[in-house]
Write a protein that holds these residues in place. Structure first.
Motif, PDB file in Angstrom:
ATOM      1  N   THR A 241       0.810  -1.228   0.000  1.00 57.67           N
ATOM      2  CA  THR A 241       0.000   0.000   0.000  1.00 57.67           C
ATOM      3  C   THR A 241       0.845   1.280   0.000  1.00 57.67           C
ATOM      4  N   TYR A 242       2.185   1.117  -0.022  1.00 54.91           N
ATOM      5  CA  TYR A 242       3.024   2.311   0.203  1.00 54.91           C
ATOM      6  C   TYR A 242       4.286   2.209  -0.658  1.00 54.91           C
ATOM      7  N   SER A 243       4.766   3.335  -1.164  1.00 52.37           N
ATOM      8  CA  SER A 243       6.006   3.382  -1.953  1.00 52.37           C
ATOM      9  C   SER A 243       6.696   4.727  -1.725  1.00 52.37           C
ATOM     10  N   GLN A 244       8.006   4.658  -1.450  1.00 50.18           N
ATOM     11  CA  GLN A 244       8.769   5.895  -1.202  1.00 50.18           C
ATOM     12  C   GLN A 244      10.209   5.719  -1.706  1.00 50.18           C
ATOM     13  N   THR A 245      10.762   6.810  -2.254  1.00 48.51           N
ATOM     14  CA  THR A 245      12.152   6.817  -2.745  1.00 48.51           C
ATOM     15  C   THR A 245      12.926   7.901  -2.014  1.00 48.51           C
ATOM     16  N   TYR A 246      14.110   7.544  -1.536  1.00 51.73           N
ATOM     17  CA  TYR A 246      14.943   8.517  -0.830  1.00 51.73           C
ATOM     18  C   TYR A 246      16.328   8.556  -1.482  1.00 51.73           C
ATOM     19  N   ASN A 247      16.725   9.760  -1.923  1.00 60.37           N
ATOM     20  CA  ASN A 247      18.051   9.958  -2.528  1.00 60.37           C
ATOM     21  C   ASN A 247      18.995  10.583  -1.503  1.00 60.37           C
ATOM     22  N   TYR A 248      20.065   9.891  -1.220  1.00 62.10           N
ATOM     23  CA  TYR A 248      21.073  10.422  -0.308  1.00 62.10           C
ATOM     24  C   TYR A 248      21.928  11.463  -1.035  1.00 62.10           C
ATOM     25  N   PRO A 249      22.546  12.371  -0.285  1.00 62.60           N
ATOM     26  CA  PRO A 249      23.456  13.331  -0.926  1.00 62.60           C
ATOM     27  C   PRO A 249      24.599  12.597  -1.647  1.00 62.60           C
ATOM     28  N   ILE A 250      24.953  13.120  -2.815  1.00 62.58           N
ATOM     29  CA  ILE A 250      26.044  12.504  -3.587  1.00 62.58           C
ATOM     30  C   ILE A 250      27.364  12.690  -2.840  1.00 62.58           C
ATOM     31  N   ASN A 251      28.097  11.616  -2.706  1.00 58.87           N
ATOM     32  CA  ASN A 251      29.364  11.627  -1.985  1.00 58.87           C
ATOM     33  C   ASN A 251      30.513  11.639  -3.003  1.00 58.87           C
ATOM     34  N   LYS A 252      31.435  12.602  -2.851  1.00 57.76           N
ATOM     35  CA  LYS A 252      32.568  12.725  -3.771  1.00 57.76           C
ATOM     36  C   LYS A 252      33.871  12.787  -2.987  1.00 57.76           C
ATOM     37  N   ALA A 253      34.948  12.326  -3.622  1.00 54.50           N
ATOM     38  CA  ALA A 253      36.276  12.417  -3.013  1.00 54.50           C
ATOM     39  C   ALA A 253      37.317  12.512  -4.117  1.00 54.50           C
ATOM     40  N   ILE A 254      38.257  13.461  -3.984  1.00 51.43           N
ATOM     41  CA  ILE A 254      39.400  13.599  -4.898  1.00 51.43           C
ATOM     42  C   ILE A 254      40.653  13.647  -4.040  1.00 51.43           C
TER      43      ILE A 254
END
Length: 316
Positions: A241-254
């Motif tokens: 009965t339920y659907s949800q999408t969660y996008n985490y902050p993009i993680n970068k490293a140089i």
């Protein structure tokens, strides 16, 4: 200019040599080589000789230059002792300069011959390589980068035993993690998608240790790698009965990594080499857990040389 008649009454004591290297008769090649007798064009000149007279008017000098032209005409000119000596000194200076240059050339040749084949001067040349790769790089935070499955390399020799080599590795990995849980009697499914992209750019110095004549070559490798990692994570939560999408902050490293290792190469053909290299890397950014632990990887591939065939086995 004085004609032969002007000296008809004089007694010629002897022919004189202005310098041993030209002898009694100076020909056209010697005139050109030593820049003599500028009053006569080279194309007109055939030969010349100096004569010393027993007695001459002091105002005319005691030495006579006799020039024979290509058309058969003979011309003469009186020279003082000072002028005669100037011609001799000019020839001597050029002889000494030529002798000095010859000795310098002989020294250069002798030094080259004394060097072992591996240290003798060799031309500079380019080479390119491609192959399979797998490398892991530690990072301050995620992503913990892995670069596979392909690498590209380009190199340039700067000395017979030393070459600079640039390499690029790229990888994209998508991983999915899933689990389920029951909340208030309803079953939820959790799926996490982790998209990690890794790029590693390496600059290496190759130090060849093996003899040039051998088909199997051994190198030491040392350099630095700049690693860029980008990680995107998304979580999908679903139930009946339920659907949800969660996008985490993009993680970068140089971050920079110190790299070093060894390489083995085998000459398959004058321009084609099969090689492998083993490298360790260490993150140069301090103050995080695991900084002291080196990571590593390996490559295997082929290289093609653009250059002289006899130096083909001196590169990867």
């Amino acid at each position: 200019m004085l004609g032969n008649a002007a000296y008809a009454q004089q007694e010629v004591s002897r022919i004189v040599t202005v310098h041993p290297i030209v002898g009694e008769v100076i020909d056209q090649q010697e005139k050109l080589a030593f820049g003599l007798f500028s009053a006569y064009r080279l194309d007109d000149f055939q030969k010349a000789s100096f004569f010393r007279f027993a007695s001459l008017d002091s105002t005319r000098g005691s030495i006579l230059l006799q020039v024979t032209l290509r058309n058969g005409e003979v011309r003469t000119r009186s020279y003082s002792e000072r002028e005669f000596q100037q011609v001799r000194n000019s020839i001597e200076r050029q002889c000494q300069q030529t002798l000095y240059e010859q000795k310098q050339e002989e020294r250069v040749v002798a030094r080259k011959q004394a060097l072992p084949p591996d240290t003798a001067a060799a031309p500079k040349y380019w080479y390119v390589g491609v192959g399979a790769t797998y490398h892991s790089y530690n990072s301050v935070n995620r992503p913990y980068c892995e670069a596979e499955p392909l690498y590209l390399a380009i190199g340039y020799t700067i000395k017979p035993r030393v070459a600079l080599q640039g390499e690029v590795r790229y990888s994209r990995q998508i991983k999915n993690l899933s689990n389920t849980s029951v909340l208030n009697g309803e079953t939820y499914t959790y799926r996490t998608e982790r998209d990690t992209r890794s790029t590693a750019v390496t600059l290496l110095a190759r130090f060849r240790k093996s003899q040039t004549q051998r088909r199997l070559q051994f190198d030491w490798l040392a350099g630095i790698t700049i690693v860029h990692g980008r990680e995107k994570e998304t979580t999908f939560q679903t139930s009946s009965t339920y659907s949800q999408t969660y996008n985490y902050p993009i993680n970068k490293a140089i971050q920079p990594h110190l790299v070093g290792g060894i390489s083995l190469r085998y000459l398959l053909a004058p321009h084609v080499t099969l090689g492998t290299q083993l490298l360790l890397n260490k993150n140069l950014v301090p103050f995080f857990f695991g900084w002291g632990t080196p990571f590593g990887g390996a490559d295997i591939g082929v290289s093609y040389l653009f250059g002289d065939r006899k130096f083909a086995h001196a590169v990867k």
